[in-house]
Design a protein around this motif. Structure first.
Motif, PDB file in Angstrom:
ATOM      1  N   GLY A   1       9.486   7.405   2.056  1.00 12.43           N
ATOM      2  CA  GLY A   1       8.325   7.139   2.886  1.00 12.43           C
ATOM      3  C   GLY A   1       8.518   7.431   4.358  1.00 12.43           C
ATOM      4  O   GLY A   1       7.577   7.323   5.131  1.00 12.43           O
TER       5      GLY A   1
ATOM      6  N   ASP B   1       0.808  -1.220   0.000  1.00 11.01           N
ATOM      7  CA  ASP B   1       0.000   0.000   0.000  1.00 11.01           C
ATOM      8  C   ASP B   1       0.842   1.272   0.000  1.00 11.01           C
ATOM      9  O   ASP B   1       2.069   1.232   0.049  1.00 11.01           O
ATOM     10  CB  ASP B   1      -1.022  -0.011   1.150  1.00 11.01           C
ATOM     11  N   ARG B   2       0.177   2.398  -0.003  1.00 13.30           N
ATOM     12  CA  ARG B   2       0.853   3.692  -0.146  1.00 13.30           C
ATOM     13  C   ARG B   2       1.667   4.088   1.080  1.00 13.30           C
ATOM     14  O   ARG B   2       2.467   5.000   1.025  1.00 13.30           O
ATOM     15  CB  ARG B   2      -0.153   4.786  -0.499  1.00 13.30           C
ATOM     16  N   HIS B   3       1.488   3.394   2.201  1.00 12.82           N
ATOM     17  CA  HIS B   3       2.242   3.708   3.416  1.00 12.82           C
ATOM     18  C   HIS B   3       3.551   2.920   3.513  1.00 12.82           C
ATOM     19  O   HIS B   3       4.266   3.038   4.500  1.00 12.82           O
ATOM     20  CB  HIS B   3       1.388   3.448   4.655  1.00 12.82           C
ATOM     21  N   THR B   4       3.834   2.132   2.513  1.00 12.78           N
ATOM     22  CA  THR B   4       5.052   1.323   2.496  1.00 12.78           C
ATOM     23  C   THR B   4       6.285   2.218   2.484  1.00 12.78           C
ATOM     24  O   THR B   4       6.318   3.244   1.803  1.00 12.78           O
ATOM     25  CB  THR B   4       5.047   0.409   1.247  1.00 12.78           C
TER      26      THR B   4
END
Length: 143
Positions: free
Chosen positions: A140, A117-120
């Motif tokens: 990130g 996901d985008r929080h990786t």
């Protein structure tokens, strides 16, 4: 938000991994890219030290995932080299590992990119100008 670091030894690569491990929260995914022998497992050894995991970290090449407990957070160290799709990732229980609240360190993440996901947190490790030098880019999170 990407930071770039230069490591001139395996010890420096581990130290950078330790810095990252010290600031991670539960249910974090750290996705690695880099050629064979680039230093992904060395970085993960440092990550484990930053999580206060006492065990020796080794590559999970033949087991797909190694689990390490006993630290501030558990570490689940995945090697996706032999997986050909994200579907196979779900077949090995990926969602269960995420639900356990630990840190998932994923080597060869490019094989399962669509499942992340985008929080990786992304860690790219490439060879530098000398035999031992590595250029490490982290996206990130700020170190």
């Amino acid at each position: 938000m990407a930071e770039q670091f230069v490591s001139n030894s395996e010890e420096e690569t581990e130290a950078l991994g330790r810095r990252l491990g010290e600031i991670l929260d539960q249910s974090t995914v750290v996705a690695f890219t880099g050629d064979l022998g680039a230093g992904k497992t060395a970085f993960t050894r440092g990550l484990a030290k930053g999580l206060d995991i006492p065990d020796r970290v080794t590559s999970p090449t033949f087991t797909i995932v190694n689990e390490y407990e006993g630290g501030r957070l558990p570490l689940f160290h995945f090697d996706m080299y032999r997986l050909s799709s994200a579907d196979e990732l779900f077949d090995i229980g990926w969602e269960d590992y995420l639900a356990r609240g630990g840190v998932c360190a994923v080597e060869w993440s490019e094989n399962v990119r669509e499942a992340l996901d985008r929080h990786t947190i992304w860690v790219e490790i490439r060879r530098g100008e000398s035999q031992d030098q590595r250029v490490i880019q982290i996206k990130g999170v700020d170190l």
